[in-house]
Every structure is written in structure tokens, then in C-alpha cells.
Design a protein around this motif. Structure first.
Motif, PDB file in Angstrom:
ATOM      1  N   PRO A 149       0.425  -0.891  -0.434  1.00  0.00           N
ATOM      2  CA  PRO A 149       0.107  -0.142  -0.396  1.00  0.00           C
ATOM      3  C   PRO A 149       0.526   1.378   0.056  1.00  0.00           C
ATOM      4  O   PRO A 149       1.992   1.177   0.874  1.00  0.00           O
ATOM      5  CB  PRO A 149      -0.704   0.289   1.232  1.00  0.00           C
ATOM      6  CG  PRO A 149      -0.754  -1.618   1.424  1.00  0.00           C
ATOM      7  CD  PRO A 149       0.230  -2.343   1.286  1.00  0.00           C
ATOM      8  N   PRO A 150       0.809   2.121  -1.076  1.00  0.00           N
ATOM      9  CA  PRO A 150       1.388   3.413  -0.938  1.00  0.00           C
ATOM     10  C   PRO A 150       0.897   4.379   0.401  1.00  0.00           C
ATOM     11  O   PRO A 150       2.515   4.917   0.763  1.00  0.00           O
ATOM     12  CB  PRO A 150       0.979   4.288  -1.945  1.00  0.00           C
ATOM     13  CG  PRO A 150      -0.906   3.869  -1.537  1.00  0.00           C
ATOM     14  CD  PRO A 150      -0.744   2.258  -1.567  1.00  0.00           C
ATOM     15  N   GLU A 151       0.339   3.770   1.100  1.00  0.00           N
ATOM     16  CA  GLU A 151       0.652   4.973   2.458  1.00  0.00           C
ATOM     17  C   GLU A 151       1.632   4.065   3.406  1.00  0.00           C
ATOM     18  O   GLU A 151       1.576   5.194   4.514  1.00  0.00           O
ATOM     19  CB  GLU A 151      -0.599   5.058   3.179  1.00  0.00           C
ATOM     20  CG  GLU A 151      -1.368   4.376   3.396  1.00  0.00           C
ATOM     21  CD  GLU A 151      -2.497   2.867   2.719  1.00  0.00           C
ATOM     22  OE1 GLU A 151      -3.055   1.826   3.088  1.00  0.00           O
ATOM     23  OE2 GLU A 151      -2.708   3.732   1.347  1.00  0.00           O
ATOM     24  N   LEU A 152       1.843   3.121   3.032  1.00  0.00           N
ATOM     25  CA  LEU A 152       2.765   2.586   4.147  1.00  0.00           C
ATOM     26  C   LEU A 152       4.671   3.176   3.971  1.00  0.00           C
ATOM     27  O   LEU A 152       4.777   3.015   5.038  1.00  0.00           O
ATOM     28  CB  LEU A 152       2.846   0.910   3.744  1.00  0.00           C
ATOM     29  CG  LEU A 152       3.687   0.060   4.843  1.00  0.00           C
ATOM     30  CD1 LEU A 152       3.119  -0.044   6.026  1.00  0.00           C
ATOM     31  CD2 LEU A 152       3.319  -1.453   4.079  1.00  0.00           C
ATOM     32  N   TYR A 153       4.099   3.296   3.459  1.00  0.00           N
ATOM     33  CA  TYR A 153       5.498   3.885   2.971  1.00  0.00           C
ATOM     34  C   TYR A 153       6.234   5.403   3.748  1.00  0.00           C
ATOM     35  O   TYR A 153       7.187   4.999   4.408  1.00  0.00           O
ATOM     36  CB  TYR A 153       6.149   5.030   1.597  1.00  0.00           C
ATOM     37  CG  TYR A 153       7.759   5.250   1.064  1.00  0.00           C
ATOM     38  CD1 TYR A 153       8.805   4.525   1.088  1.00  0.00           C
ATOM     39  CD2 TYR A 153       7.678   6.801   1.472  1.00  0.00           C
ATOM     40  CE1 TYR A 153       9.842   5.334   1.077  1.00  0.00           C
ATOM     41  CE2 TYR A 153       9.145   7.973   1.020  1.00  0.00           C
ATOM     42  CZ  TYR A 153       9.823   6.400   0.790  1.00  0.00           C
ATOM     43  OH  TYR A 153      10.989   6.985   0.246  1.00  0.00           O
ATOM     44  N   ALA A 154       5.448   5.736   4.337  1.00  0.00           N
ATOM     45  CA  ALA A 154       5.461   7.285   5.199  1.00  0.00           C
ATOM     46  C   ALA A 154       5.566   6.616   6.931  1.00  0.00           C
ATOM     47  O   ALA A 154       6.630   7.419   7.463  1.00  0.00           O
ATOM     48  CB  ALA A 154       4.351   8.222   5.270  1.00  0.00           C
ATOM     49  N   GLU A 155       4.856   5.544   7.102  1.00  0.00           N
ATOM     50  CA  GLU A 155       4.744   5.016   8.070  1.00  0.00           C
ATOM     51  C   GLU A 155       6.686   4.211   8.051  1.00  0.00           C
ATOM     52  O   GLU A 155       6.989   4.821  10.094  1.00  0.00           O
ATOM     53  CB  GLU A 155       3.915   4.059   8.230  1.00  0.00           C
ATOM     54  CG  GLU A 155       4.231   2.940   9.601  1.00  0.00           C
ATOM     55  CD  GLU A 155       3.217   3.938  11.303  1.00  0.00           C
ATOM     56  OE1 GLU A 155       3.577   4.383  12.313  1.00  0.00           O
ATOM     57  OE2 GLU A 155       2.775   5.063  10.609  1.00  0.00           O
ATOM     58  N   VAL A 156       6.500   3.595   7.414  1.00  0.00           N
ATOM     59  CA  VAL A 156       7.941   3.265   7.228  1.00  0.00           C
ATOM     60  C   VAL A 156       9.166   4.234   8.344  1.00  0.00           C
ATOM     61  O   VAL A 156      10.228   4.135   8.376  1.00  0.00           O
ATOM     62  CB  VAL A 156       8.226   2.341   5.779  1.00  0.00           C
ATOM     63  CG1 VAL A 156       9.774   1.821   5.878  1.00  0.00           C
ATOM     64  CG2 VAL A 156       6.978   0.859   6.092  1.00  0.00           C
ATOM     65  N   VAL A 157       9.295   5.138   6.827  1.00  0.00           N
ATOM     66  CA  VAL A 157      10.001   5.920   7.351  1.00  0.00           C
ATOM     67  C   VAL A 157      10.035   6.563   8.156  1.00  0.00           C
ATOM     68  O   VAL A 157      10.900   6.937   8.785  1.00  0.00           O
ATOM     69  CB  VAL A 157       9.933   7.292   6.080  1.00  0.00           C
ATOM     70  CG1 VAL A 157      10.527   8.127   5.910  1.00  0.00           C
ATOM     71  CG2 VAL A 157      10.009   6.779   4.766  1.00  0.00           C
ATOM     72  N   ARG A 158       8.872   7.215   8.863  1.00  0.00           N
ATOM     73  CA  ARG A 158       8.665   7.651  10.018  1.00  0.00           C
ATOM     74  C   ARG A 158       9.513   6.636  11.777  1.00  0.00           C
ATOM     75  O   ARG A 158      10.139   7.072  11.889  1.00  0.00           O
ATOM     76  CB  ARG A 158       7.447   8.195  10.233  1.00  0.00           C
ATOM     77  CG  ARG A 158       6.849   8.929  12.064  1.00  0.00           C
ATOM     78  CD  ARG A 158       5.389   9.342  11.971  1.00  0.00           C
ATOM     79  NE  ARG A 158       4.718   7.818  12.102  1.00  0.00           N
ATOM     80  CZ  ARG A 158       4.440   7.542  13.622  1.00  0.00           C
ATOM     81  NH1 ARG A 158       5.262   7.406  14.280  1.00  0.00           N
ATOM     82  NH2 ARG A 158       3.931   5.830  13.648  1.00  0.00           N
ATOM     83  N   ARG A 159       8.928   5.299  11.372  1.00  0.00           N
ATOM     84  CA  ARG A 159       9.919   4.939  12.573  1.00  0.00           C
ATOM     85  C   ARG A 159      10.819   4.164  12.373  1.00  0.00           C
ATOM     86  O   ARG A 159      11.662   4.094  13.400  1.00  0.00           O
ATOM     87  CB  ARG A 159       8.290   3.283  12.052  1.00  0.00           C
ATOM     88  CG  ARG A 159       7.129   3.837  12.679  1.00  0.00           C
ATOM     89  CD  ARG A 159       6.856   2.152  12.179  1.00  0.00           C
ATOM     90  NE  ARG A 159       5.818   1.625  12.921  1.00  0.00           N
ATOM     91  CZ  ARG A 159       4.369   0.862  13.049  1.00  0.00           C
ATOM     92  NH1 ARG A 159       5.112  -0.622  12.681  1.00  0.00           N
ATOM     93  NH2 ARG A 159       3.893   0.752  13.935  1.00  0.00           N
ATOM     94  N   GLY A 160      11.110   4.183  10.767  1.00  0.00           N
ATOM     95  CA  GLY A 160      13.070   4.437  11.282  1.00  0.00           C
ATOM     96  C   GLY A 160      13.633   5.548  10.680  1.00  0.00           C
ATOM     97  O   GLY A 160      14.511   5.087  12.035  1.00  0.00           O
ATOM     98  N   SER A 161      13.590   7.113  11.499  1.00  0.00           N
ATOM     99  CA  SER A 161      13.991   8.087  11.629  1.00  0.00           C
ATOM    100  C   SER A 161      14.195   7.818  12.720  1.00  0.00           C
ATOM    101  O   SER A 161      14.922   8.059  13.635  1.00  0.00           O
ATOM    102  CB  SER A 161      13.311   9.469  10.714  1.00  0.00           C
ATOM    103  OG  SER A 161      12.036   9.277  10.803  1.00  0.00           O
TER     104      SER A 161
END
Length: 82
Positions: free
Chosen positions: A22-34
Motif C-alpha cells: 500500500p502506498p501509505e505504508l511508505y510514510a509510516e515506515v520512514v517515520r518509524r525508521g527515522s
């Protein structure tokens, strides 16, 4: 299940087309990674700070206590030859 069967199963799994993400998953992954990187950096800095403080404390203790010097005798030596 023997080794050739496991390898064949692994090859079949790897050859499959991965499911769409899902495209909205990318933002969540970047936020958690940072956030994980910030926590890891903070933990690393804290550990370096604690190591430095322990080194300074040990150095100050060693210079004041001088554990390598033999302590002075508290009793007088026995008198011989009188």
C-alpha cells in the motif's frame, strides 16, 4: 523435508511476484525508521558519555588513592639484637 525439497520450495517462493505494498505504508515506515535511528543515536551517545564519565572517575580515584603504592606500616617493626 530434505534439503532438495527445501531448496525447491525456497526457489518457488522467491520466484513469485511479491504482493503490492500500500502506498501509505511508505510514510509510516520512514517515520518509524527515522525514530529508530534517533533512538539508536541517543543511546550510543549516552553510552559514550557513561564510558567517558567512568574513565574520568577511575582516573581521579587512581590519582588520589594511588593503589599501586604500598601503604605505610601501622605497627613498628620488631626490635632484634638487644
Amino acid at each position: 523435508m530434505n534439503r532438495p525439497e527445501r531448496e525447491a520450495t525456497a526457489r518457488r517462493i522467491m520466484e513469485q511476484v511479491p504482493p503490492p505494498v500500500p502506498p501509505e505504508l511508505y510514510a509510516e515506515v520512514v517515520r518509524r525508521g527515522s525514530r529508530m535511528l534517533r533512538r539508536r543515536t541517543a543511546a550510543r551517545r549516552l553510552l559514550w558519555l557513561l564510558l567517558s564519565a567512568a574513565t574520568v572517575a577511575f582516573t581521579v580515584w587512581a590519582l588520589t588513592a594511588r593503589p599501586w603504592v604500598e601503604p605505610p606500616s601501622r605497627t613498628t617493626p620488631p626490635i632484634t639484637g638487644w
